[in-house]
Design a protein around this motif. Sequence first.
Motif, short mmCIF file in Angstrom:
data_model
loop_
_atom_site.label_atom_id
_atom_site.label_comp_id
_atom_site.label_asym_id
_atom_site.label_seq_id
_atom_site.Cartn_x
_atom_site.Cartn_y
_atom_site.Cartn_z
N VAL A 95 0.15 -18.10 -7.88
CA VAL A 95 0.56 -17.23 -7.90
C VAL A 95 0.18 -15.73 -8.62
N THR A 96 -0.47 -16.21 -9.81
CA THR A 96 -1.43 -15.52 -10.52
C THR A 96 -2.47 -14.76 -9.76
N ILE A 97 -3.26 -15.65 -9.01
CA ILE A 97 -4.23 -15.22 -8.29
C ILE A 97 -3.80 -14.38 -6.95
N ALA A 98 -2.88 -14.83 -6.53
CA ALA A 98 -2.35 -14.09 -5.35
C ALA A 98 -1.87 -12.74 -5.78
N THR A 99 -1.10 -12.73 -6.81
CA THR A 99 -0.66 -11.13 -7.32
C THR A 99 -1.67 -10.29 -7.77
N ILE A 100 -2.85 -10.74 -8.43
CA ILE A 100 -3.90 -9.94 -8.64
C ILE A 100 -4.60 -9.47 -7.42
N MET A 105 -5.57 -4.93 -3.36
CA MET A 105 -5.56 -4.57 -2.20
C MET A 105 -4.58 -3.31 -2.15
N LEU A 106 -3.72 -2.92 -3.09
CA LEU A 106 -2.67 -1.89 -3.22
C LEU A 106 -3.51 -0.84 -3.92
N GLN A 107 -4.22 -1.08 -4.78
CA GLN A 107 -5.10 -0.20 -5.58
C GLN A 107 -6.14 0.40 -4.90
N GLU A 108 -6.91 -0.25 -3.87
CA GLU A 108 -7.99 0.38 -3.14
C GLU A 108 -7.67 1.68 -2.34
N PRO A 109 -6.68 1.49 -1.49
CA PRO A 109 -6.26 2.85 -0.79
C PRO A 109 -6.00 3.99 -1.74
N VAL A 110 -4.94 3.63 -2.57
CA VAL A 110 -4.77 4.74 -3.80
C VAL A 110 -5.57 5.38 -4.32
N PHE A 111 -6.64 4.52 -4.88
CA PHE A 111 -7.87 5.07 -5.56
C PHE A 111 -8.71 5.80 -4.52
N TYR A 112 -8.86 5.35 -3.62
CA TYR A 112 -9.66 6.03 -2.67
C TYR A 112 -9.45 7.38 -1.91
N TYR A 113 -8.14 7.49 -1.80
CA TYR A 113 -7.60 8.93 -1.25
C TYR A 113 -7.40 9.75 -2.35
N SER A 114 -7.01 9.28 -3.60
CA SER A 114 -6.77 10.09 -4.59
C SER A 114 -8.02 10.53 -5.36
N HIS A 115 -8.95 9.66 -5.21
CA HIS A 115 -10.29 10.18 -5.49
C HIS A 115 -11.06 11.12 -4.69
N GLU A 149 -6.23 13.49 -14.84
CA GLU A 149 -6.99 12.32 -13.87
C GLU A 149 -6.81 11.08 -14.78
N PHE A 150 -7.08 10.93 -15.84
CA PHE A 150 -6.95 9.56 -16.49
C PHE A 150 -5.42 8.99 -16.45
N GLY A 151 -4.52 9.91 -16.55
CA GLY A 151 -3.27 9.41 -16.52
C GLY A 151 -2.88 9.07 -14.97
N ILE A 152 -3.13 9.66 -13.97
CA ILE A 152 -2.60 9.83 -12.52
C ILE A 152 -3.64 8.84 -11.79
N GLN A 153 -4.80 8.87 -12.11
CA GLN A 153 -5.74 8.30 -11.17
C GLN A 153 -6.21 7.12 -11.63
N ASN A 154 -6.39 6.84 -13.08
CA ASN A 154 -6.98 5.78 -13.65
C ASN A 154 -5.80 4.70 -13.89
N ILE A 155 -4.69 5.42 -14.71
CA ILE A 155 -3.67 4.34 -15.29
C ILE A 155 -2.33 3.96 -14.22
N MET A 156 -2.15 5.11 -13.51
CA MET A 156 -0.83 4.62 -12.44
C MET A 156 -1.46 3.58 -11.32
N PRO A 157 -2.62 3.74 -10.63
CA PRO A 157 -2.98 2.47 -9.81
C PRO A 157 -3.05 1.22 -10.41
N LEU A 158 -3.27 1.42 -11.83
CA LEU A 158 -3.55 -0.05 -12.44
C LEU A 158 -2.04 -0.50 -12.70
#
Length: 242
Positions: A95-100, A105-115, A149-158
């Motif tokens: 469960v831990t591995i699957a969640t991470i 997978m959710l973080q990648e598109p958010v990071f790419y398009y926001s970046h 940027e730190f708050g929106i693009q670094n922390i939010m996707p995490l």
Amino acid sequence: HSQYDLSSWGSYVIVLVAFFPAGLAFLAIDHLGWLSRYKIQADAHVTPSQLGKLALNLLINFGITLVVESHLIIGRATAAGRGLTVSPELPAPWVTIATIVGCAMLQEPVFYYSHRLLHVGPLYRHIHKVHHEFHAPIALAAVYAHPLEFGIQNIMPLFVPYLLLRSHLFTFYVGCVLNVLGTQMHHCGYRLPAWAFPFGAPKGPQPNFHDFHHEATHCNFGILGLLDRLHGTDTKWRAAVQ
């Protein structure tokens, strides 16, 4: 400790404990030149003025922005029963591995398009250009960024994917450590060999992929490289590799 404290202050401390020892270790290595043979941009070195600006920026981002967001996003949601799952029973390893993996997978598109959006016109000139002051990045500069940027693009996707999946607190802690060490690896400036794992990258494009983004600026916006290939934003990178 309360669920609020474990989720808010707990996540804050976990990020600090993961970030600074690794970042300072890389800074010492860079200063002493022990691994110069593995440096990607061999002729680039951080200056004292850059270190001074970096220290002030980290003080603001970690001392203010991260504190506020860990409380407002993680702490309040968890205390209200909409955030992390806090219980003394640990989740099953799968469960831990699957969640991470799911969060990654959710973080990648958010990071790419926001970046990629941050590289457009005034957003780049007034916000994201701060991060690109390090043309040859170092580990401590992984989150050297405008506070917005730190708050929106670094922390939010995490934070947000773990909240959406109602992750267990332990899984969230592990995910934070992996994300922090991962972004420092991408910015460390060294292509370390296999023996340096988890900081090394014996296979795959990182950290060269993101290091090239700092060198060439308007390319290589993602982490995994899949969306860059899809949108053709890795053309300069593939030409450089050739």
